[in-house]
Design an enzyme around this catalytic site. Structure first.
Site, PDB file in Angstrom:
ATOM      1  N   TYR A   1      -6.364 -13.266  -8.482  1.00 34.13           N
ATOM      2  CA  TYR A   1      -7.426 -12.790  -9.385  1.00 34.13           C
ATOM      3  C   TYR A   1      -7.838 -13.920 -10.334  1.00 34.13           C
ATOM      4  O   TYR A   1      -9.034 -14.204 -10.508  1.00 34.13           O
ATOM      5  CB  TYR A   1      -6.902 -11.579 -10.165  1.00 34.13           C
ATOM      6  CG  TYR A   1      -7.855 -10.993 -11.189  1.00 34.13           C
ATOM      7  CD1 TYR A   1      -8.803 -10.040 -10.818  1.00 34.13           C
ATOM      8  CD2 TYR A   1      -7.798 -11.370 -12.529  1.00 34.13           C
ATOM      9  CE1 TYR A   1      -9.667  -9.492 -11.759  1.00 34.13           C
ATOM     10  CE2 TYR A   1      -8.650 -10.830 -13.469  1.00 34.13           C
ATOM     11  CZ  TYR A   1      -9.589  -9.887 -13.077  1.00 34.13           C
ATOM     12  OH  TYR A   1     -10.440  -9.342 -14.016  1.00 34.13           O
ATOM     13  N   LYS A  56     -11.525 -15.853 -10.852  1.00 34.70           N
ATOM     14  CA  LYS A  56     -12.250 -15.857 -12.125  1.00 34.70           C
ATOM     15  C   LYS A  56     -12.451 -17.296 -12.618  1.00 34.70           C
ATOM     16  O   LYS A  56     -13.503 -17.625 -13.181  1.00 34.70           O
ATOM     17  CB  LYS A  56     -11.515 -15.005 -13.161  1.00 34.70           C
ATOM     18  CG  LYS A  56     -11.434 -13.514 -12.781  1.00 34.70           C
ATOM     19  CD  LYS A  56     -12.808 -12.907 -12.606  1.00 34.70           C
ATOM     20  CE  LYS A  56     -12.766 -11.401 -12.376  1.00 34.70           C
ATOM     21  NZ  LYS A  56     -14.103 -10.805 -12.292  1.00 34.70           N
ATOM     22  N   ASP A  91     -23.621  -0.207  -6.983  1.00 35.02           N
ATOM     23  CA  ASP A  91     -22.159  -0.036  -6.851  1.00 35.02           C
ATOM     24  C   ASP A  91     -21.851   0.406  -5.436  1.00 35.02           C
ATOM     25  O   ASP A  91     -22.696   1.020  -4.771  1.00 35.02           O
ATOM     26  CB  ASP A  91     -21.635   1.002  -7.875  1.00 35.02           C
ATOM     27  CG  ASP A  91     -20.160   0.790  -8.219  1.00 35.02           C
ATOM     28  OD1 ASP A  91     -19.314   0.968  -7.322  1.00 35.02           O
ATOM     29  OD2 ASP A  91     -19.856   0.431  -9.368  1.00 35.02           O
ATOM     30  N   THR A 147     -10.824   0.020 -19.435  1.00 36.20           N
ATOM     31  CA  THR A 147     -11.640   0.558 -18.336  1.00 36.20           C
ATOM     32  C   THR A 147     -10.718   1.189 -17.291  1.00 36.20           C
ATOM     33  O   THR A 147      -9.506   0.955 -17.291  1.00 36.20           O
ATOM     34  CB  THR A 147     -12.434  -0.558 -17.620  1.00 36.20           C
ATOM     35  OG1 THR A 147     -11.498  -1.369 -16.900  1.00 36.20           O
ATOM     36  CG2 THR A 147     -13.241  -1.413 -18.575  1.00 36.20           C
ATOM     37  N   ASN A 182     -21.141  -8.278 -11.849  1.00 34.55           N
ATOM     38  CA  ASN A 182     -19.984  -7.778 -12.590  1.00 34.55           C
ATOM     39  C   ASN A 182     -18.890  -7.184 -11.711  1.00 34.55           C
ATOM     40  O   ASN A 182     -17.731  -7.155 -12.112  1.00 34.55           O
ATOM     41  CB  ASN A 182     -20.503  -6.727 -13.591  1.00 34.55           C
ATOM     42  CG  ASN A 182     -19.405  -5.858 -14.149  1.00 34.55           C
ATOM     43  OD1 ASN A 182     -18.648  -6.291 -15.020  1.00 34.55           O
ATOM     44  ND2 ASN A 182     -19.278  -4.637 -13.628  1.00 34.55           N
TER      45      ASN A 182
HETATM   46  N1  NAD Z   1     -10.743  -4.297 -17.415  1.00 35.44           N
HETATM   47  C1  NAD Z   1     -10.347  -5.500 -17.788  1.00 35.44           C
HETATM   48  O1  NAD Z   1      -9.341  -5.664 -18.499  1.00 35.44           O
HETATM   49  C2  NAD Z   1     -11.138  -6.714 -17.374  1.00 35.44           C
HETATM   50  C3  NAD Z   1     -10.894  -7.907 -18.055  1.00 35.44           C
HETATM   51  C4  NAD Z   1     -11.605  -9.044 -17.707  1.00 35.44           C
HETATM   52  C5  NAD Z   1     -12.533  -8.983 -16.691  1.00 35.44           C
HETATM   53  N2  NAD Z   1     -12.744  -7.800 -16.035  1.00 35.44           N
HETATM   54  C6  NAD Z   1     -13.731  -7.814 -14.976  1.00 35.44           C
HETATM   55  O2  NAD Z   1     -14.758  -6.919 -15.307  1.00 35.44           O
HETATM   56  C7  NAD Z   1     -15.420  -6.471 -14.122  1.00 35.44           C
HETATM   57  C8  NAD Z   1     -15.561  -4.969 -14.176  1.00 35.44           C
HETATM   58  O3  NAD Z   1     -14.256  -4.427 -14.217  1.00 35.44           O
HETATM   59  P1  NAD Z   1     -13.911  -3.039 -14.912  1.00 35.44           P
HETATM   60  O4  NAD Z   1     -12.717  -3.269 -15.749  1.00 35.44           O
HETATM   61  O5  NAD Z   1     -15.134  -2.431 -15.491  1.00 35.44           O
HETATM   62  O6  NAD Z   1     -13.422  -2.253 -13.609  1.00 35.44           O
HETATM   63  P2  NAD Z   1     -13.791  -0.825 -12.995  1.00 35.44           P
HETATM   64  O7  NAD Z   1     -12.842  -0.665 -11.859  1.00 35.44           O
HETATM   65  O8  NAD Z   1     -13.845   0.188 -14.069  1.00 35.44           O
HETATM   66  O9  NAD Z   1     -15.267  -1.061 -12.435  1.00 35.44           O
HETATM   67  C9  NAD Z   1     -15.518  -1.925 -11.348  1.00 35.44           C
HETATM   68  C10 NAD Z   1     -16.666  -1.360 -10.540  1.00 35.44           C
HETATM   69  O10 NAD Z   1     -16.925  -2.282  -9.465  1.00 35.44           O
HETATM   70  C11 NAD Z   1     -17.174  -1.526  -8.303  1.00 35.44           C
HETATM   71  N3  NAD Z   1     -16.877  -2.307  -7.107  1.00 35.44           N
HETATM   72  C12 NAD Z   1     -15.677  -2.657  -6.608  1.00 35.44           C
HETATM   73  N4  NAD Z   1     -15.820  -3.315  -5.462  1.00 35.44           N
HETATM   74  C13 NAD Z   1     -17.149  -3.405  -5.224  1.00 35.44           C
HETATM   75  C14 NAD Z   1     -17.923  -3.986  -4.183  1.00 35.44           C
HETATM   76  N5  NAD Z   1     -17.358  -4.593  -3.131  1.00 35.44           N
HETATM   77  N6  NAD Z   1     -19.277  -3.912  -4.260  1.00 35.44           N
HETATM   78  C15 NAD Z   1     -19.874  -3.280  -5.316  1.00 35.44           C
HETATM   79  N7  NAD Z   1     -19.183  -2.705  -6.311  1.00 35.44           N
HETATM   80  C16 NAD Z   1     -17.845  -2.775  -6.264  1.00 35.44           C
HETATM   81  C17 NAD Z   1     -16.254  -0.323  -8.416  1.00 35.44           C
HETATM   82  O11 NAD Z   1     -16.688   0.750  -7.559  1.00 35.44           O
HETATM   83  C18 NAD Z   1     -16.367  -0.005  -9.896  1.00 35.44           C
HETATM   84  O12 NAD Z   1     -17.420   0.899 -10.151  1.00 35.44           O
HETATM   85  C19 NAD Z   1     -14.584  -7.004 -12.965  1.00 35.44           C
HETATM   86  O13 NAD Z   1     -15.179  -8.173 -12.437  1.00 35.44           O
HETATM   87  C20 NAD Z   1     -13.271  -7.327 -13.619  1.00 35.44           C
HETATM   88  O14 NAD Z   1     -12.570  -8.316 -12.909  1.00 35.44           O
HETATM   89  C21 NAD Z   1     -12.078  -6.667 -16.357  1.00 35.44           C
END
Ligand code: NAD
Length: 261
Positions: free
Chosen positions: A155, A159, A36, A190, A89
């Site tokens: 976004y 995706k 991370d 999240t 992720n």
């Molecule tokens: N939460 C939702 O509703 C949702 C829905 C569909 C998809 N997603 C996808 O799931 C994935 C995780 O999202 P989440 O909801 O757990 O978000 P989150 O913000 O809780 O976690 C994301 C993590 O990614 C890390 N991060 C951000 N930029 C980074 C970089 N440049 N290099 C390394 N790490 C980095 C952040 O520090 C964080 O720990 C993402 O790709 C997001 O697009 C989320």
């Protein structure tokens, strides 16, 4: 692929879905590299895995930096002896103001992390896995990449790109024993969602209605889907849909014959 005894690397593992997946893979018996950009969050995930009796190590990596991506994979090899499972992720939403009002530098960062970061991770992941006879890669895409997302079109574009990038890699299964698949969750409970809500996500009526009427997906359910994609040796190039309030299912194959499927 059986998870017990394997080496897994999860990006964005310091929070949300990545943390849930990292914890789950460790519980299934993998040694987990927690990667991370956020050191505090990543180290907390590592501690949680160790507290539960699992094996983990943290590496700080920005998925947009080629040298960090190379270094995190080298770290997995040096620390645990290889790389069998890679979960690309890490991802972000666009901050306010969003497209079309956002400055291009602002939305470019979303492309960099969500799309270029996944492609870079996959490239170096494949190179490492090829040396060890194969592996499994799971990307975190989104339902936004299947149905669009009016609140944050950039976004959705990233995706959708991840979904088709993943589909295009299906032939790697036969060519290199590497299976690449993705998960496409709806709205997951999240920190990203909560930051998004603070930044006015609910201004978009369709999204506001979804948030009002449908249950949020716990991040552990996304981890379940990641585990299913890792375990099922028949799956390559596929997208696992995880809609709010409905069981998960594989997205249908496109209605045209494609080589390698
Ligand atoms: N939460 C939702 O509703 C949702 C829905 C569909 C998809 N997603 C996808 O799931 C994935 C995780 O999202 P989440 O909801 O757990 O978000 P989150 O913000 O809780 O976690 C994301 C993590 O990614 C890390 N991060 C951000 N930029 C980074 C970089 N440049 N290099 C390394 N790490 C980095 C952040 O520090 C964080 O720990 C993402 O790709 C997001 O697009 C989320």
């Amino acid at each position: 692929m059986e998870i017990q005894g394997k080496v897994a690397l999860v990006t964005g593992a310091g929070s949300g879905i990545g943390r849930a997946t990292a914890l789950r893979l460790a519980r299934e018996g993998a040694s987990v590299v927690v990667a991370d950009i956020d050191e505090a969050g990543g180290r907390e995930t590592m501690r949680e895995i160790e507290k539960a009796g699992g094996r983990a190590a943290f590496v700080r990596a920005d998925v947009t930096e080629e040298k960090d991506v190379q270094a995190m994979i080298a770290f997995a090899q040096e620390t645990f002896g290889g790389l069998d499972i890679l979960h690309n992720n890490a991802g972000i939403l666009t901050d306010q103001p969003r497209f079309p009002d956002a400055e291009p530098e602002r939305w470019s960062r979303v492309l960099e992390i969500n799309l270029r970061g996944v492609i870079l991770g996959t490239q170096y992941g494949i190179q490492s896995m090829r040396q060890h006879g194969g592996g499994v890669i799971v990307q975190t895409a989104s339902l936004a990449g299947i149905i669009g997302f009016a609140t944050d079109p950039v976004y959705a574009a990233t995706k959708g790109g991840v979904v088709l990038f993943t589909a295009s890699l299906a032939p790697l299964k036969d060519a290199a024993n590497i299976r690449v698949n993705c998960v496409c969750p709806g709205i997951v409970d999240t920190p990203m969602l909560h930051r998004g809500q603070e930044a006015g996500l609910e201004e978009e009526p369709r999204l506001a209605a979804m948030l009002r009427d449908l249950p949020l997906i716990p991040p552990e359910e996304v981890a379940d889907a990641v585990v299913e994609l890792i375990r099922d040796d028949s799956l390559a190039g596929r997208a696992m849909l995880i809609p709010n309030g409905l069981p998960r299912s594989l997205a249908p194959q496109p209605p045209v014959p494609l080589p390698g499927r």
